[in-house]
Enzyme design. Structure first.
Site, PDB file in Angstrom:
ATOM      1  N   ARG A  39      -5.895  14.953  10.172  1.00  0.00           N
ATOM      2  CA  ARG A  39      -5.763  15.305   8.739  1.00  0.00           C
ATOM      3  C   ARG A  39      -4.323  15.362   8.258  1.00  0.00           C
ATOM      4  NH1 ARG A  39      -9.878  18.729  10.214  1.00  0.00           N
ATOM      5  NH2 ARG A  39     -11.914  18.037   9.458  1.00  0.00           N
ATOM      6  N   LYS A  62       4.037   5.317  -0.420  1.00  0.00           N
ATOM      7  CA  LYS A  62       2.796   4.536  -0.303  1.00  0.00           C
ATOM      8  C   LYS A  62       2.650   4.066   1.131  1.00  0.00           C
ATOM      9  CE  LYS A  62       2.261   2.492  -4.887  1.00  0.00           C
ATOM     10  NZ  LYS A  62       2.184   1.203  -5.600  1.00  0.00           N
ATOM     11  N   GLU A  99      14.563  -8.071  -4.172  1.00  0.00           N
ATOM     12  CA  GLU A  99      14.154  -6.746  -4.683  1.00  0.00           C
ATOM     13  C   GLU A  99      15.392  -5.942  -5.101  1.00  0.00           C
ATOM     14  OE1 GLU A  99      11.022  -5.920  -5.190  1.00  0.00           O
ATOM     15  OE2 GLU A  99       9.773  -6.962  -3.705  1.00  0.00           O
ATOM     16  N   LYS A 158      14.861   3.736  -7.021  1.00  0.00           N
ATOM     17  CA  LYS A 158      13.419   3.834  -6.771  1.00  0.00           C
ATOM     18  C   LYS A 158      12.992   5.291  -6.762  1.00  0.00           C
ATOM     19  CE  LYS A 158       9.355   2.295  -4.338  1.00  0.00           C
ATOM     20  NZ  LYS A 158       8.696   1.428  -3.365  1.00  0.00           N
ATOM     21  N   GLU A 170       1.627   6.957  -9.411  1.00  0.00           N
ATOM     22  CA  GLU A 170       1.315   5.828 -10.276  1.00  0.00           C
ATOM     23  C   GLU A 170       0.232   6.186 -11.284  1.00  0.00           C
ATOM     24  OE1 GLU A 170       2.105   2.002  -8.182  1.00  0.00           O
ATOM     25  OE2 GLU A 170       0.104   1.550  -8.920  1.00  0.00           O
ATOM     26  N   ARG A 192       5.811   3.867 -13.045  1.00  0.00           N
ATOM     27  CA  ARG A 192       6.088   3.164 -11.797  1.00  0.00           C
ATOM     28  C   ARG A 192       5.889   1.651 -11.941  1.00  0.00           C
ATOM     29  NH1 ARG A 192       5.036   6.072  -5.911  1.00  0.00           N
ATOM     30  NH2 ARG A 192       5.441   4.219  -4.694  1.00  0.00           N
ATOM     31  N   ASN A 198       7.190  -3.475 -10.883  1.00  0.00           N
ATOM     32  CA  ASN A 198       6.436  -4.719 -10.720  1.00  0.00           C
ATOM     33  C   ASN A 198       7.055  -5.899 -11.464  1.00  0.00           C
ATOM     34  OD1 ASN A 198       4.479  -3.618  -9.052  1.00  0.00           O
ATOM     35  ND2 ASN A 198       3.253  -2.925 -10.779  1.00  0.00           N
ATOM     36  N   HIS A 240       6.510  -9.503 -10.434  1.00  0.00           N
ATOM     37  CA  HIS A 240       5.478  -9.497  -9.399  1.00  0.00           C
ATOM     38  C   HIS A 240       4.143 -10.106  -9.829  1.00  0.00           C
ATOM     39  CE1 HIS A 240       8.351  -7.245  -7.085  1.00  0.00           C
ATOM     40  NE2 HIS A 240       7.519  -7.103  -6.072  1.00  0.00           N
ATOM     41  N   HIS A 285       2.812 -12.722  -7.250  1.00  0.00           N
ATOM     42  CA  HIS A 285       1.528 -12.643  -6.541  1.00  0.00           C
ATOM     43  C   HIS A 285       0.720 -13.924  -6.741  1.00  0.00           C
ATOM     44  CE1 HIS A 285       1.919  -8.002  -6.775  1.00  0.00           C
ATOM     45  NE2 HIS A 285       2.461  -8.478  -5.672  1.00  0.00           N
ATOM     46  N   HIS A 293       7.769 -12.920   0.482  1.00  0.00           N
ATOM     47  CA  HIS A 293       7.538 -12.129  -0.722  1.00  0.00           C
ATOM     48  C   HIS A 293       8.775 -12.117  -1.634  1.00  0.00           C
ATOM     49  CE1 HIS A 293       6.040  -8.960  -3.324  1.00  0.00           C
ATOM     50  NE2 HIS A 293       7.146  -8.263  -3.082  1.00  0.00           N
TER      51      HIS A 293
HETATM   52  P1  NAD Z   1       7.916  -6.855   8.593  1.00  0.00           P
HETATM   53  O1  NAD Z   1       7.756  -5.418   8.827  1.00  0.00           O
HETATM   54  O2  NAD Z   1       6.827  -7.754   9.056  1.00  0.00           O
HETATM   55  O3  NAD Z   1       9.302  -7.346   9.212  1.00  0.00           O
HETATM   56  C1  NAD Z   1       9.652  -8.714   9.168  1.00  0.00           C
HETATM   57  C2  NAD Z   1      10.026  -9.242  10.545  1.00  0.00           C
HETATM   58  O4  NAD Z   1      11.331  -8.791  10.887  1.00  0.00           O
HETATM   59  C3  NAD Z   1       9.125  -8.774  11.670  1.00  0.00           C
HETATM   60  O5  NAD Z   1       8.884  -9.850  12.529  1.00  0.00           O
HETATM   61  C4  NAD Z   1       9.952  -7.716  12.393  1.00  0.00           C
HETATM   62  O6  NAD Z   1       9.628  -7.611  13.748  1.00  0.00           O
HETATM   63  C5  NAD Z   1      11.331  -8.221  12.197  1.00  0.00           C
HETATM   64  N1  NAD Z   1      12.393  -7.222  12.166  1.00  0.00           N
HETATM   65  C6  NAD Z   1      12.350  -5.997  11.605  1.00  0.00           C
HETATM   66  N2  NAD Z   1      13.561  -5.408  11.656  1.00  0.00           N
HETATM   67  C7  NAD Z   1      14.375  -6.274  12.300  1.00  0.00           C
HETATM   68  C8  NAD Z   1      15.757  -6.247  12.639  1.00  0.00           C
HETATM   69  N3  NAD Z   1      16.547  -5.231  12.276  1.00  0.00           N
HETATM   70  N4  NAD Z   1      16.271  -7.300  13.315  1.00  0.00           N
HETATM   71  C9  NAD Z   1      15.491  -8.370  13.619  1.00  0.00           C
HETATM   72  N5  NAD Z   1      14.193  -8.465  13.296  1.00  0.00           N
HETATM   73  C10 NAD Z   1      13.637  -7.429  12.630  1.00  0.00           C
HETATM   74  O7  NAD Z   1       8.096  -7.192   7.031  1.00  0.00           O
HETATM   75  P2  NAD Z   1       8.872  -6.464   5.845  1.00  0.00           P
HETATM   76  O8  NAD Z   1       9.293  -7.578   4.964  1.00  0.00           O
HETATM   77  O9  NAD Z   1       9.857  -5.498   6.321  1.00  0.00           O
HETATM   78  O10 NAD Z   1       7.718  -5.632   5.128  1.00  0.00           O
HETATM   79  C11 NAD Z   1       6.620  -6.260   4.498  1.00  0.00           C
HETATM   80  C12 NAD Z   1       5.521  -5.246   4.327  1.00  0.00           C
HETATM   81  O11 NAD Z   1       5.986  -4.181   3.492  1.00  0.00           O
HETATM   82  C13 NAD Z   1       4.280  -5.788   3.657  1.00  0.00           C
HETATM   83  O12 NAD Z   1       3.145  -5.417   4.394  1.00  0.00           O
HETATM   84  C14 NAD Z   1       4.259  -5.109   2.299  1.00  0.00           C
HETATM   85  O13 NAD Z   1       2.959  -4.884   1.810  1.00  0.00           O
HETATM   86  C15 NAD Z   1       4.958  -3.812   2.614  1.00  0.00           C
HETATM   87  N6  NAD Z   1       5.548  -3.142   1.450  1.00  0.00           N
HETATM   88  C16 NAD Z   1       5.225  -1.838   1.233  1.00  0.00           C
HETATM   89  C17 NAD Z   1       5.754  -1.161   0.153  1.00  0.00           C
HETATM   90  C18 NAD Z   1       5.432   0.287  -0.045  1.00  0.00           C
HETATM   91  O14 NAD Z   1       5.785   0.843  -1.098  1.00  0.00           O
HETATM   92  N7  NAD Z   1       4.808   0.940   0.900  1.00  0.00           N
HETATM   93  C19 NAD Z   1       6.625  -1.814  -0.737  1.00  0.00           C
HETATM   94  C20 NAD Z   1       6.951  -3.148  -0.475  1.00  0.00           C
HETATM   95  C21 NAD Z   1       6.400  -3.810   0.617  1.00  0.00           C
HETATM   96 MG    MG Z   2       7.809  -6.386  -3.989  1.00  0.00          MG
END
Ligand code: NAD
Ligand code: MG
Length: 369
Positions: A130, A152, A194, A236, A246, A251, A255, A258, A262, A275
């Site tokens: 929980r 999130k 971003e 942010k 949201e 918030r 976007n 976006h 998307h 992305h």
């Molecule tokens: P990711 O976590 O897949 O990382 C990208 C790649 O980089 C992976 O292969 C990882 O192993 C590698 N990596 C990470 N750090 C590294 C480093 N320092 N050196 C070398 N390699 C490294 O992708 P991301 O782009 O970080 O995140 C994308 C995700 O974030 C999506 O699932 C998206 O939905 C989510 N997201 C969430 C929010 C939120 O508010 N929670 C906002 C935006 C995006």
């Molecule tokens: Mg984004």
């Protein structure tokens, strides 16, 4: 804007959410201060670090060893790198591993990785027993400026991204800009889209700072990166503070670009465009749309195009069937009663949610790219 600088290379952004308030520490070479950073903010008898198999040897092993050396019982759990790990199946595996490791309500979860790991580990923290205390050590630029701020957390369903999750704020976020040294160039650039977005939607001075520091950004200068990431986290945080769950619509400014993004991601096949690359193209489409609605002058779009392209980001829409893009856009959640809605600039540093946008103009904004 309040931002307390500790040293030239170390900043703290406080996210003010009443009893859920927490600090984001941003600096160069601060990863080794992780155990005291955590201990100052939570009583930790058992730490469960969650990471992926690429980040593990680079950084997570080292943080786990430091936690263990500081007297915490430490468990390190690793999942395969990539978006497919953000699943209920992986959450199920992690819940069971937590149980087998004797995790209880006092266990603290620590995410070490990109956005995938932050979202997944945060979801484990929000749900196991929980709800457990939670820290983030984001290691991609995208995670440092976006996904680690705002609370999130969640996983994907096979046909719906981020469909199952929670708002679950961490106890603290530790951002070491030096970890970006190992990030692949394309991932680094994508994260910059971003960063540019924050300037366009909220902060014209920050946008000008980025324009003036392109060369240092490309060299991943640690001082400039500390400033850039701290400012993004603050911007942010300001939005999240005003609309934590949201509900007020505030918030939505995040976007910007976006809705187009998307639609491009969906029609190009996921994985073709990162992305952030789709965000770059999407922001320019939104900006052109704002021009055609008479909201801004062309120079606002020009400045964005120039900066994005100087940062090595794509600016031209992908060569895909425009009707497929429009269909995807109409399926997007920001469509209300068949009318298109977009977050559009009114000037550099300010955006508004605009409804009732004719489909024809949205299509034109893509075709003109
Ligand atoms: P990711 O976590 O897949 O990382 C990208 C790649 O980089 C992976 O292969 C990882 O192993 C590698 N990596 C990470 N750090 C590294 C480093 N320092 N050196 C070398 N390699 C490294 O992708 P991301 O782009 O970080 O995140 C994308 C995700 O974030 C999506 O699932 C998206 O939905 C989510 N997201 C969430 C929010 C939120 O508010 N929670 C906002 C935006 C995006
Ligand atoms: Mg984004």
């Amino acid at each position: 804007m309040k931002r307390a600088a500790l040293t030239a290379e170390h900043e703290i952004v406080r996210v003010q959410l009443s009893e859920r308030s927490y600090d984001i520490a941003i600096g160069a070479g601060i990863i080794d201060t992780a155990p005291p950073f955590f201990s100052a903010r939570a009583k930790i008898s058992h730490a469960v670090l969650v990471t992926d198999d690429q980040v593990r040897p680079l950084y997570a092993d080292r943080i786990a060893a430091a936690c263990a050396a500081s007297g915490m019982r430490t468990t390190l759990l690793s999942v395969p790198a990539g978006e497919t790990s953000k699943s209920i199946a992986m959450a199920d595996q992690l819940w069971n591993q937590c149980l087998a490791e004797g995790a209880d309500r006092k266990t603290v979860v620590i995410a070490v990785g990109g956005g995938v790991i932050g979202d997944l580990a945060g979801f484990i923290a929000a749900t196991f027993a929980r709800g457990l205390s939670f820290f983030q050590v984001p290691t991609t630029l995208l995670a440092q400026v976006d996904s680690s701020v705002g609370g999130k957390v969640g996983v994907n369903l096979p046909t719906a991204k981020n469909m199952v999750g929670a708002f679950w704020q961490p106890q603290g976020v530790l951002i070491d800009v030096d970890v970006l040294a190992t990030l692949p160039e394309r991932e680094y650039r994508a994260g910059m889209a971003e960063v540019v977005k924050y300037g366009v939607i909220l902060d014209p001075d920050f946008f000008a700072y980025l324009e003036a520091n392109v060369a240092s950004i490309q060299l991943r200068d640690r001082k400039v990166l500390t400033q850039v990431i701290a400012r993004c986290c603050q911007l942010k945080a300001d939005v999240v503070q005003a609309d934590e769950r949201e509900t007020t619509g505030l918030r939505a400014v995040l976007n910007y670009g976006h809705t187009f993004c998307h639609a491009f991601e969906a029609t190009c096949g996921y994985g073709q465009l990162l992305h952030g690359e789709a965000v770059s193209i999407g922001m320019l489409c939104a900006s052109r749309l704002a021009e055609s609605l008479g909201r801004i002058s062309p120079d606002v779009t020009q400045r964005q195009r120039k900066l994005l392209s100087a940062l090595g980001l794509p600016t031209v829409p992908p060569q895909v069937d425009i009707d497929l893009v429009m269909t995807a856009m109409q399926r997007d959640k920001k469509v209300e009663h068949g009318k298109l809605q977009f977050v559009l600039p009114t000037k550099l540093g300010m955006v508004e949610l605009v409804g009732d946008v004719p489909v024809k103009l949205a299509k034109q904004a893509i075709n003109d790219g």
